[in-house]
Each structure stands twice: as structure tokens, then as C-alpha cells.
Design an enzyme around this catalytic site. Sequence first.
Site, PDB file in Angstrom:
ATOM      1  N   LYS A 189       0.595  -1.286   0.014  1.00 14.01           N
ATOM      2  CA  LYS A 189      -0.077   0.068  -0.172  1.00 14.01           C
ATOM      3  C   LYS A 189       1.036   1.237   0.117  1.00 14.01           C
ATOM      4  O   LYS A 189       0.457   2.226  -0.606  1.00 14.01           O
ATOM      5  CB  LYS A 189      -0.922   0.045   1.049  1.00 14.01           C
ATOM      6  N   ARG A 194       3.238  12.336 -15.337  1.00 15.88           N
ATOM      7  CA  ARG A 194       2.837  12.052 -16.728  1.00 15.88           C
ATOM      8  C   ARG A 194       1.673  13.304 -17.075  1.00 15.88           C
ATOM      9  O   ARG A 194       1.295  13.204 -17.821  1.00 15.88           O
ATOM     10  CB  ARG A 194       2.430  10.903 -16.914  1.00 15.88           C
ATOM     11  N   GLN A 244      -6.589  12.016 -13.089  1.00  9.16           N
ATOM     12  CA  GLN A 244      -6.718  10.594 -12.447  1.00  9.16           C
ATOM     13  C   GLN A 244      -6.534  10.677 -11.076  1.00  9.16           C
ATOM     14  O   GLN A 244      -6.848   9.954 -10.381  1.00  9.16           O
ATOM     15  CB  GLN A 244      -5.432   9.834 -13.054  1.00  9.16           C
ATOM     16  N   HIS A 264      -9.445   8.730  -5.101  1.00  6.33           N
ATOM     17  CA  HIS A 264      -7.942   8.277  -5.244  1.00  6.33           C
ATOM     18  C   HIS A 264      -6.958   8.439  -4.112  1.00  6.33           C
ATOM     19  O   HIS A 264      -6.477   7.579  -3.551  1.00  6.33           O
ATOM     20  CB  HIS A 264      -7.441   8.420  -6.737  1.00  6.33           C
ATOM     21  N   HIS A 278      -8.318   6.949  -0.974  1.00  2.54           N
ATOM     22  CA  HIS A 278      -8.212   5.507  -0.765  1.00  2.54           C
ATOM     23  C   HIS A 278      -6.716   5.231  -0.555  1.00  2.54           C
ATOM     24  O   HIS A 278      -6.393   4.296   0.332  1.00  2.54           O
ATOM     25  CB  HIS A 278      -8.585   4.804  -2.135  1.00  2.54           C
TER      26      HIS A 278
END
Length: 169
Positions: free
Chosen positions: A124, A137, A142, A147, A150
Site C-alpha cells: 500500500k 505524466r 486521474q 483516489h 483511498h
Amino acid sequence: MEIVTHLINDTIEFYKWTLTIADKRVEKWPLMDNPLPTLAISISYLLFLWLGPKYMKNREPFQLRKTLIVYNFSMVFLNFFIFKELFMAARAAGYSYICQSVNYSDDPNEVRVAAALWWYFVSKGIEYLDTVFFILRKKFNQVTFLHVYHHCTMFTLWWIGIKWVAGGV
């Protein structure tokens, strides 16, 4: 001010008490002696979330094709290893598929289960790199709240899980 001091002292005493019921098998394992390294890694992750886009603002996105291939295959191998260890150790220990309490003994199969769960916790932390790669990138879309939430909670909560309940179902 006295109330704040009292609250801090109570919190410290509570934490000390929780250490008396922590899993003794894992206390000397890397990252497990106290929560500060895990919290420092998580705070560094959040700092990168703030500074990374600023750094990338006027730069071209990194092309990380080879890095991502190595990273993704490494994660597949790590997760396969974790699955294999959990499956084999739980089977050898005679785990129930319905409910299995934590066995804090030094039985080799129980320690093997705890070790596999520790590796899951480590994975994790490694997965923080998912977000780093998105930012480098310039795939900012995203990096959603879900996200980030989490990733931060999984790493932190798995530290708690390994510290006190490394095993069972």
C-alpha cells in the site's frame, strides 16, 4: 490551556495502553515500532500532491513507459507472492472460511500469515507511486479525491491492522 494539556496527556496514555495489547510478533518489524514513519510517508505523499503539479506546470510530461512496465509487473509479482503466502499459510493453519480469530502465537503458519499481511501493508505504501506517476505524466484528472483518500487511508489503516490484528479472518 489546561484542558488541551489534559487531552494530550490522556491521548498519550491511551496510546501507551494500546501498545500493551499490540501484536508482539510484529513490534520489531520494519515500520511497525511506532506510527511516525507511516505518518511521515503519508504526509510526504500529500506534500507531493500539492508540490508535484506546481513542479510539472511548465514542463513536458515524463514518458515513463519502461518504468511503468517494470512497476506494474513488480506489483503483479508482489501481489501474487502475498496471495500465495496467505493461501498456503492459512491452509496449513486450518483457517475457517467463515470466521477465524487472530492467533498471536509464534506458530510458523500464524507468523507467515502476519508476514504476508505486513507485505500487503508495504504494498500500500509502494502504491503511492501510482499517484506520483500520474502527476509526472500530467494525468491530473486521474488524481481524484477518492483516489487520494483511498491511498492515504489504506496505508495508514493497514499499519493499524498489522500492529494489533495481524491474522485471522
